[in-house]
Design an enzyme around this catalytic site. Sequence first.
Site, PDB file in Angstrom:
ATOM      1  N   GLU A  42      44.836  34.165  25.416  1.00 18.19           N
ATOM      2  CA  GLU A  42      44.636  35.584  25.052  1.00 18.19           C
ATOM      3  C   GLU A  42      44.487  35.741  23.543  1.00 18.19           C
ATOM      4  O   GLU A  42      43.677  36.518  23.053  1.00 18.19           O
ATOM      5  CB  GLU A  42      45.806  36.449  25.564  1.00 18.19           C
ATOM      6  CG  GLU A  42      45.941  36.496  27.072  1.00 18.19           C
ATOM      7  CD  GLU A  42      44.802  37.246  27.781  1.00 18.19           C
ATOM      8  OE1 GLU A  42      43.940  37.796  27.090  1.00 18.19           O
ATOM      9  OE2 GLU A  42      44.790  37.242  29.026  1.00 18.19           O
ATOM     10  N   ASP A 182      37.611  32.200  35.772  1.00 21.43           N
ATOM     11  CA  ASP A 182      36.378  32.904  35.394  1.00 21.43           C
ATOM     12  C   ASP A 182      35.723  32.457  34.089  1.00 21.43           C
ATOM     13  O   ASP A 182      34.574  31.989  34.054  1.00 21.43           O
ATOM     14  CB  ASP A 182      36.629  34.428  35.363  1.00 21.43           C
ATOM     15  CG  ASP A 182      37.901  34.838  34.622  1.00 21.43           C
ATOM     16  OD1 ASP A 182      38.601  33.960  34.097  1.00 21.43           O
ATOM     17  OD2 ASP A 182      38.186  36.055  34.548  1.00 21.43           O
ATOM     18  N   GLU A 275      41.945  45.908  41.771  1.00 21.27           N
ATOM     19  CA  GLU A 275      42.130  44.545  41.253  1.00 21.27           C
ATOM     20  C   GLU A 275      41.819  43.498  42.324  1.00 21.27           C
ATOM     21  O   GLU A 275      41.219  42.477  42.063  1.00 21.27           O
ATOM     22  CB  GLU A 275      43.570  44.369  40.747  1.00 21.27           C
ATOM     23  CG  GLU A 275      43.886  43.035  40.091  1.00 21.27           C
ATOM     24  CD  GLU A 275      43.201  42.854  38.736  1.00 21.27           C
ATOM     25  OE1 GLU A 275      42.466  43.742  38.297  1.00 21.27           O
ATOM     26  OE2 GLU A 275      43.413  41.795  38.116  1.00 21.27           O
ATOM     27  N   GLU A 296      34.377  44.154  33.470  1.00 16.31           N
ATOM     28  CA  GLU A 296      33.401  43.220  34.054  1.00 16.31           C
ATOM     29  C   GLU A 296      32.191  43.881  34.707  1.00 16.31           C
ATOM     30  O   GLU A 296      31.067  43.389  34.571  1.00 16.31           O
ATOM     31  CB  GLU A 296      34.102  42.270  35.043  1.00 16.31           C
ATOM     32  CG  GLU A 296      34.948  41.181  34.398  1.00 16.31           C
ATOM     33  CD  GLU A 296      36.279  41.660  33.845  1.00 16.31           C
ATOM     34  OE1 GLU A 296      36.658  42.815  34.129  1.00 16.31           O
ATOM     35  OE2 GLU A 296      36.960  40.904  33.119  1.00 16.31           O
ATOM     36  N   THR A 379      33.967  35.988  25.682  1.00 22.83           N
ATOM     37  CA  THR A 379      34.487  36.637  26.894  1.00 22.83           C
ATOM     38  C   THR A 379      35.227  37.923  26.561  1.00 22.83           C
ATOM     39  O   THR A 379      35.474  38.750  27.434  1.00 22.83           O
ATOM     40  CB  THR A 379      35.391  35.670  27.691  1.00 22.83           C
ATOM     41  OG1 THR A 379      35.639  36.227  28.977  1.00 22.83           O
ATOM     42  CG2 THR A 379      36.714  35.400  26.992  1.00 22.83           C
TER      43      THR A 379
HETATM   44  C1  DMJ Z   1      39.128  39.966  29.287  1.00 18.70           C
HETATM   45  O1  DMJ Z   1      40.243  39.777  28.516  1.00 18.70           O
HETATM   46  C2  DMJ Z   1      38.267  38.745  29.250  1.00 18.70           C
HETATM   47  O2  DMJ Z   1      37.005  39.085  29.672  1.00 18.70           O
HETATM   48  C3  DMJ Z   1      38.825  37.621  30.074  1.00 18.70           C
HETATM   49  O3  DMJ Z   1      37.986  36.511  30.127  1.00 18.70           O
HETATM   50  C4  DMJ Z   1      39.151  38.064  31.490  1.00 18.70           C
HETATM   51  N1  DMJ Z   1      38.986  39.454  31.654  1.00 18.70           N
HETATM   52  C5  DMJ Z   1      39.599  40.298  30.694  1.00 18.70           C
HETATM   53  C6  DMJ Z   1      39.353  41.753  30.975  1.00 18.70           C
HETATM   54  O4  DMJ Z   1      39.331  42.047  32.325  1.00 18.70           O
END
Ligand code: DMJ
Length: 482
Positions: A42, A182, A275, A296, A379
């Site tokens: 994170e 993911d 979710e 997303e 991401t």
């Molecule tokens: C984000 O923090 C990033 O996209 C992560 O890869 C997974 N998804 C969350 C938000 O849903």
Amino acid sequence: MGAVFKRACLVILGNNTEFEKSVMWLSENLTFDVDARINLFECNIRLLGGLVSAHILATDSTNRFTQGTYNNQLLVLAQDLGQRFLPAFDTPTGLPYAWINLKYGVMENETTETSTSGCGSLILEMGALSRLTGDARFEQAALNALHKLWGMRSSLNLLGTTLDIATGEWIEYSSGIGAGVDSFYEYLIKAHILFGKEEFWRMFQSAYLAVQKYFRYGSWYHEADMRTGRATYWQLTSLQAFWPGVQVLVGDVAAANLTHREFFHVWKKFGVLPERYLLDHQIVHPTEKYYPLRPELAESTYYLYQATKDPWYMEVGEAIVNSLNLHTKVEGGFASVKDVTTMQLEDHQHSFFLAETCKYLYLLFDDSPLVGRNYIFTTEGHPLPVLSDWHETLPDAYTPRNLTSIKINTPKNQASAMSMQVCPANLLNPRHDGQDIESVCHVPDTRDDHRCLTDDDCGIDSTNCRRRSCSMAGYCGLWLFV
Ligand code: DMJ
């Protein structure tokens, strides 16, 4: 810390004055020398990515700052943070701990359990940091971890969801394209785009084909056991909605569109995305009814609009904005939904709401900040420019001359190199009218002679994207019910 997430947003919004102010504020107030246990993944995607991206935006040729005010302060902060990450990688396997203390490094008795995305989604930020500072340790650490992780894949080219960084053993063998995995897929293709390394492409290609073969069921993706490929959980998770965006990047637009439509259908059903949704029972998971303002679906909508310019995606974006305003807008911001069946809210707005959800929705309606520029988004939605200086020679699979142009009156359609891999048959046998369909779902039968023992030996039909079943006579032929 909110300022770290807002900076790239301010540039996208064209507010350079506030951008400069927030960069200066951070330069004076932000320190990482704090006794805090943080999650490496994170912190990497939110903080390191935010700093590196904003540093690049602060130093690009657009001269956003008053002369002389910016002297690489964000890069200095990023380097300091990156150095605090390094002890996490000092493990027998090179796979990093999920948690470290920013001041003291790895704490005694720290858990050795982590996720696939936790080990496999570091290369963009740490690679960029190395390229900017000339200190190769960051990129090397992320690369070692990625190599080790990739080496742990099964013979089916599948990976699990959780693992032990001390032993290099899998803990959870079931996996899919959602939580815990993911961004691993996302970073393989984006690392290839950013750094131009062929090895990232090769890894992505194998991983992508395995996902299509073992997880895909019609427009949906279920979970499967990495060792056998057998389906485990039939669940839609909100995080999976990023997948069509990845598919757009490799040119598999038709498949992206199909899956995106299904997610939007569920969004419309509830007003937001739950979710977790149980596909086999068509109900929301009893303990995962929340919608924490995730980006997303907006992200995939943005990519699909960019790829097709189909105004329908703008309508989708408008519907998302309307839902957010209707259900989640509160005084001072937007609130996460605790229960999508009652729309009860909770007092929490994650940083990804500004960094991603709002950014992708904004860009859907005004992409002028990016026109003519070559960026990828991390991401967490932080833009990184694709620079020739950072690039190795592009592999054949990626160079534009290798794209296959197919004439459908005008304009032309293009099938990506990935599509050619997935469905060579269609490209070799064009239809009589000169048109061709880009079939992106095709997975060949295991054996060339189409003989089979079970349905698992059969692939996916290229014309209707349905899984083929094994007949009583032992041939792949009819379709499984989807
Ligand atoms: C984000 O923090 C990033 O996209 C992560 O890869 C997974 N998804 C969350 C938000 O849903």
